[in-house]
Design an enzyme around this catalytic site. Structure first.
Site, PDB file in Angstrom:
ATOM      1  N   GLY D  18      -3.138  49.568 -57.886  1.00 23.72           N
ATOM      2  CA  GLY D  18      -1.877  48.940 -58.110  1.00 23.72           C
ATOM      3  C   GLY D  18      -1.796  49.654 -59.616  1.00 23.72           C
ATOM      4  NE  ARG D  79      -4.344  49.358 -53.075  1.00 22.52           N
ATOM      5  CZ  ARG D  79      -3.419  49.220 -53.802  1.00 22.52           C
ATOM      6  NH1 ARG D  79      -2.115  49.506 -53.293  1.00 22.52           N
ATOM      7  NH2 ARG D  79      -3.495  47.938 -54.713  1.00 22.52           N
ATOM      8  CG  ASP D 110     -12.874  43.782 -58.389  1.00 20.29           C
ATOM      9  OD1 ASP D 110     -12.948  43.988 -59.690  1.00 20.29           O
ATOM     10  OD2 ASP D 110     -13.362  42.769 -57.846  1.00 20.29           O
ATOM     11  CB  THR D 133      -5.421  45.055 -62.211  1.00 23.99           C
ATOM     12  OG1 THR D 133      -4.922  44.181 -61.569  1.00 23.99           O
ATOM     13  CG2 THR D 133      -6.668  44.515 -62.921  1.00 23.99           C
ATOM     14  CG  ASP D 135      -3.434  40.821 -60.040  1.00 20.91           C
ATOM     15  OD1 ASP D 135      -2.154  40.356 -60.130  1.00 20.91           O
ATOM     16  OD2 ASP D 135      -3.615  41.554 -58.860  1.00 20.91           O
ATOM     17  CG  ASP D 137      -8.027  39.974 -60.288  1.00 24.79           C
ATOM     18  OD1 ASP D 137      -7.915  41.049 -60.882  1.00 24.79           O
ATOM     19  OD2 ASP D 137      -7.837  39.782 -59.114  1.00 24.79           O
ATOM     20  NE  ARG D 179      -1.826  40.266 -52.366  1.00 25.22           N
ATOM     21  CZ  ARG D 179      -1.281  41.181 -51.957  1.00 25.22           C
ATOM     22  NH1 ARG D 179      -1.714  41.994 -50.951  1.00 25.22           N
ATOM     23  NH2 ARG D 179      -0.234  41.620 -52.288  1.00 25.22           N
ATOM     24  CB  ALA D 194       5.948  25.575 -65.499  1.00 21.31           C
ATOM     25  NE  ARG D 262       1.818  45.975 -58.402  1.00 25.31           N
ATOM     26  CZ  ARG D 262       0.739  45.479 -58.460  1.00 25.31           C
ATOM     27  NH1 ARG D 262       0.128  45.747 -59.791  1.00 25.31           N
ATOM     28  NH2 ARG D 262       0.047  44.722 -57.716  1.00 25.31           N
TER      29      ARG D 262
END
Lengths: 329, 329, 329, 329
Positions: D18, D79, D110, D133, D135, D137, D179, D194, D262
């Site tokens: 991504g 990809r 990853d 990324t 994310d 993560d 995700r 929030a 993104r």
């Protein structure tokens, strides 16, 4: 670091010195964590000015609604010369005691922490500091509240100016905030692709900058940007422009970003930092710690004695400037 | 307005004078509409400078990819003293004719249009003007390309400064662009909730401004913002601050927004205006009209003789300033 | 248009229907111009809901501080089914009369104006409408409050998505607001360089869109963006993606911009439009005009009978879509 | 971590997986630091897809002009299923060797690192990874490139939606990316105020969220926002809205932020992080280190074996969610 044993039931919170985006998020955290812990929380207006003038009022959960995203400080800030004297602090301590306020959270910078330290030393009013200043120049914390927002605000302005610099094949000198430290200058310079960065800690010269710009020109670059920290007073960019004109005949344009760097809705990083620090300050007081500042070391929060904080200087990383120099080739 | 009868097959496009956000959208429209109409389109770099230096190249559809959202001008801009003389224009006309360029689209302001008009008069090179300037001071068009973006950029800065002004109970004087006209000042002042607006067309005075600020203070307002157009040279805000300090002892802070107002990604309104005007300019040339500028009157596009455009001044609406005065109470 | 002769001394102001950025600037103008004209001004909360529930309170100058730059509406908005019936309006009229409110300013859209018209017809409460809706689909006004902000917000999102589309050589279908009209879609599509735009008023088809995308691909374009108005309910983009997949095997990504288009700090244009319209609404009432909406025609403000406004539809300009098609080649 | 002894003279750089804002700043750093160290630098297009298709070209200093501020990746990403097989990697290695590329910098996540690790194991092509990324993560690094920008983009959207939520007294469920991890959700939730945050790592339930919302209502809060990570596929927010409707009758509005998270111009923090990491990757290769990723630990850069990176999971901090819960009271 000091410890105290009296039970905390009423705390006061204030913002002091220059305002910084994220201060409201810190106030909100102090108030809401405080109330969640069954404390009464009082807001002191205009920093030490309000402490002298007894401008103190109880804050409730709803007073904190809808402020996390707002720049400035809802408690306002101020600078008090009276508080700088021992007699002034006697008066301040009396006001606090009249309200039954038994501990303080001070959101501000070096000068504000010196005041807080004095209140503890002279009047045994425990205080925890939260570093709030766009300059990032507080010893003991990797980051201060407001710095990330200020850098992004300055960066947006620089991105805009680059459009114009490129359209006219021009040299621009952009002055950012940072009286005694080059944190904003070095971060903004690296992120903005500046050809040269003048920071108080740095050792570049007009000659070096000109060499760099001519070299870049010889490689096909037609426009350049120099970033400078403001120096002891705003206007350093004009001096640089004049020196460049004299040495090279190049007519540089000047832009002084000024006070807009202080305002604006805080970035996510500043809101999160402020929320975590505000919460940690209340936690520390409840555990009996005081005369400390909450700081960050990487992702972790730490506690640093105010004494250390106010006696040391924190200097900007010159390696960011070296990297910026290489990357702007 | 003039008409011409020769067939148009190759057109040139250039940007001239100060750059303005949206110029790229206008260039893109000229190129793509031109090619859709089977024309060859040539880009002339750095405005009249490139016309003198023969910096001209053919543009293709793909050259316009990914530029609609970018500030500045990919064709760059410039100011040429040589072109101001008839001999200079002889040379420019020769270059254009060598390329077979039989018509021009000039994106710029007053001065640029005077040059285009001269090329038509002296060398019968048909030209259509597209008003691109952040100042909005072009007679014959309600709006110019770049104005909306500049106003929004200045407004963002003012919103940020208001955070700081409110946190410190301060008076701020903010200087925006607009050498000869108060369009930016009046729009930004009204939209930013300014207490007073100094525009070249206006008649306010330091005394009136002080009255207004004191009145506001008496009603509970603790901070104020004055907007001023830059005047003949940047720095007018400092003069105002000094005059205010002398008359009232109030210590106003100054912020000069400067060149960032020229850059940045254009707003939707500027991209749409530029796209429509660029397309209309090519259409006009294809229909044999020249020596005109494309302007707007409300939502409609109109054609205005360049002669009219360059001989008249367009003044900012003072009613916006009156309204701002009422609304900032 | 109607006229009335009773003297106006107390006016009410409310926002109704979907919220739109700039509504606060309009409220502020109504309140401050009203008070400057020696009126008492009352705020009615949650639109007609508050009129039914008697949620009405007097507003002062300071209540309007610091709201011009804020999205949403400080008076909140709502939709009342009870008010849609004559009995409901009897109750509403009673509440208004109990407060002595002798005229209204209604900030909202079509449905809200129908209510205002009924109050005038049935209870002789004079009302002036101010068009506030992001959709821009109000007959009688070139522009409505909130439209410019919504378009710019959507445009920013599209600029961001284009980064991703280009990095992956992808087709994106982006759904913007606009249930019955394609104003947002056509403006955003042109400004965002979209390859195809689906608007309720338009006549493009999936086949035409695919032709255009394939043609663009053959010219070297590797990523494309389609903009669609939401249609009768959100989710039309998914239907388009499915139809495209079936016909061509192309796997389009979908993004539905949603409610963020309603919020955010209003643009300069929306703040100015709202300020002017709010002021004009009070002026009209003071001159005895009612049952009208304040609209714009180019730069001018006009008055349009509510009857006309609610009985006609305003359609988006398809020429913007044709232009977008040409320019995205 | 591995070491290698062959001299590095030509390096390749690619982005994979991504896209993330800041990838261009990382590419720029690799290219310019590489050239400053007398390396030849080659750009591989579309990640492993370009490695398979031999889409490789030499990059020069000027190719990196004006990209630091742009979202997406100028090298594009992709990809490749073919590369996932050993035969595919044989082909990739052949292409790299044909160009004489003796080391790689892989910017991605990853999956991309697993590919790089395989190239080293099977073909002894040394590679250093740079975590890019949104994310966040990636095990072994506090921060990844793009995360800070994505969080701020989501936050802006949430600030806008809050305007609308507050104007209508509504509950909103906003779905952000992430995700398998709740980094974006937890940061955005805390910074956006929030009421509740659903993260993959969290253990909140619809019942707990409803309790919290009702409690907040009882204290005077009229609108609420729930943030949810997208879950295994986009659309989790709709499921939550349905569950809430069934249990409580409350009609929540849904907004899925999607791909705009993104894109966009990277924040200062992401540009600086990317610049430092890109430079450090080249430095590591020059020192003979490979099969590692450059990570951050606080302010410091570290080197982490790719093996460790790809075999461990990094989980979001649940303490941010607990803090958000307390602060949103």
């Amino acid at each position: 670091m000091a410890q105290f044993s009296q039970k905390v039931t009423k705390i006061g919170v204030y913002t002091s010195g220059g305002d910084a985006p994220g201060m409201n998020a810190a106030i909100r955290a102090v108030v809401r964590v405080g109330i969640a812990q069954n404390l009464e929380v009082y807001g002191i207006h205009n920093g030490y000015v309000g402490m002298m003038d007894n401008k103190i009022e109880r804050l409730q959960l709803r007073d904190m609604a809808n402020i996390i995203q707002r720049g400035g400080t809802v408690l306002k800030t101020g600078r008090s010369t009276e508080f700088m004297k021992p007699e002034g602090r006697v008066k301040a301590a009396q006001h606090l005691k009249a309200f039954g306020i038994d501990a303080l959270v001070c959101i501000g910078g070096d000068g504000s922490f010196r005041g807080a330290h004095a209140l503890w030393e002279e009047h045994q009013i425990p205080c925890v500091g939260v570093p709030g200043t766009i300059d990032n120049d507080i010893y003991g914390s990797d980051k201060t509240i407001g710095f990330d927002t200020a850098v992004n605000t300055a960066l947006e302005a620089i991105d805009r100016i680059r459009d114009t610099a490129a359209s006219h094949d021009r040299l621009f000198i952009i002055e950012v905030m940072g009286r005694n430290s080059g944190f904003i200058a070095s971060h903004v310079g690296l992120a903005g692709g500046a050809e040269e960065i003048f920071a108080p800690e740095g050792n570049t010269t007009v000659d070096k900058a000109l060499d760099r710009i001519k070299e870049a020109k010889s490689r096909g670059k037609t426009s350049s940007i120099i970033i400078t920290a403001e120096g002891q007073k705003p206007g350093r960019a004009y001096d640089l422009a004049e020196a460049i004109r004299k040495k090279s005949g190049i007519d540089a344009k000047v832009s002084i970003l000024g006070h807009q760097q202080r305002g604006g809705s805080p970035t996510a990083a500043d809101r999160i930092l402020a929320s975590r620090m505000g919460a940690a300050a209340v936690d520390a007081l409840l555990k009996g710690y005081c005369d400390i500042m909450i700081g960050t070391e990487g992702e972790r929060l730490i506690q640093v004695p105010l004494d250390l904080v106010t006696k040391h200087e924190k200097k900007a990383q010159l390696d960011l400037i070296s990297l910026a120099n290489i990357l702007a080739t």
